[in-house]
Design an enzyme around this catalytic site. Sequence first.
Site, PDB file in Angstrom:
ATOM      1  CG  PHE A 146      56.428   5.433  -3.998  1.00 14.11           C
ATOM      2  CD1 PHE A 146      56.864   5.279  -5.301  1.00 14.11           C
ATOM      3  CD2 PHE A 146      55.417   4.617  -3.534  1.00 14.11           C
ATOM      4  CE1 PHE A 146      56.307   4.318  -6.131  1.00 14.11           C
ATOM      5  CE2 PHE A 146      54.856   3.650  -4.355  1.00 14.11           C
ATOM      6  CZ  PHE A 146      55.303   3.502  -5.658  1.00 14.11           C
ATOM      7  CG  ASP A 231      50.375   8.488   0.534  1.00  9.91           C
ATOM      8  OD1 ASP A 231      49.889   7.479   1.082  1.00  9.91           O
ATOM      9  OD2 ASP A 231      50.909   8.452  -0.596  1.00  9.91           O
ATOM     10  CE  LYS A 260      51.553   0.158  -0.423  1.00 15.93           C
ATOM     11  NZ  LYS A 260      51.493  -0.635  -1.650  1.00 15.93           N
TER      12      LYS A 260
END
Length: 412
Positions: A146, A231, A260
């Site tokens: 994801f 990531d 984030k």
Amino acid sequence: MTAAREARSAEHIALADAHAAHNYSPLPVVVAEAEGAWVTDVEGRRYLDCLAAYSAVNFGHRHPELVAAAKAQLDRVTLVSRAFHSDRLAPFVTELAALAGKDKVLPMNTGAEAVESGIKVARKWAYEVKGVPQDAANVVVAGGNFHGRTISIVSFSDDPAARTGFGPYTPGFRRVPYGDAAALGAAIDADTAAVLLEPVQGEAGVVIPPAGYLQAARALCDRAGALLVADEVQSGLARTGRTFACQHFGVVPDVYLLGKALGGGILPVSAVVADDEVLNVLHPGEHGSTFGGNPLASAVGLAVVRLLATGYYQERAAALGARMRERLDALVGHGVVGVRSLGLWAGVDIDPRLGTGKEVCLRLAERGVLAKDTHGSTIRLAPPLVVEPHELDWAVEQLRVVIDEVGRARAS
């Protein structure tokens, strides 16, 4: 709870359902205020936040130092675009690069934007530095990944919900099973620009790679002259007990993708962090963002980097994570069939005979704990790193109670 308060919550939910696109399936909780590890809804009820906005709120809601940095910058300047310099950009990128042990930072906004930017940079590097024929570069990715939901990213997703109905898809990607070093090696060839991996797969349910996998990925990239791109949008910035999850495995990637928590739970801030050899392939006009690296984002991002530089939150995540894991392990065999964790981040597999992960999360919310399901009967726990030990214990106890309740309801 008064009828008036119940009506107020229902009104918010009804209006959102009527006028907001249904691209999420949120729990029926309408948050109005938050502080630290706790949020308060419009009815005045408090909940322990055990999701932390998918790790965007690692430092807690409204962390005083981060809020102070944002407020101070709001009184000065918030946006000039990258057409000009701002006095916040240089310290932000300098200190973030130092934190990551790299030379340069490409500031962007969202995590998906960082991933897209990382892919562009890897392809450009392949053509200009590695010598791959134009338009022949490929990027190898892992199954169960994801990385976001843009068209290019869903093109290499194997999640039907994220992918189905959005074709035609962007070419140039090869997907192999996560954790399978042999398959990874077989997919890499002379035209491979990069291998893009999550060191820990978050959306998949906090999936930890098998021993030696990331080290093998590093060695394969070195052998093929390809970039290893990590990531760390969810796993990075202290969530796992280290600044970067890659550090648990003794691996240094060529490129970090961050987001984030980099925005401190205040605004979207992301970055591609790499050495000069990689990021110097970008020239003016080839990539950019009006808001990327804006003064407000840079001020908050700088404050985040300085919090991380102390090491306090990494140590706290490691200690609290060990505590949470011990208590979750005690539930295995009692309605829980598996637990995976690294730092203060856990995937908990509920016995599917008891119900779905969403059913468990709904019952947890009724007991004052906010968590979110992923993939069937798995729930994720990722409290802010400021959560207190007794609060963490209480949250796991609520999970135990909920599992017992569901078990009794199924048996009756």
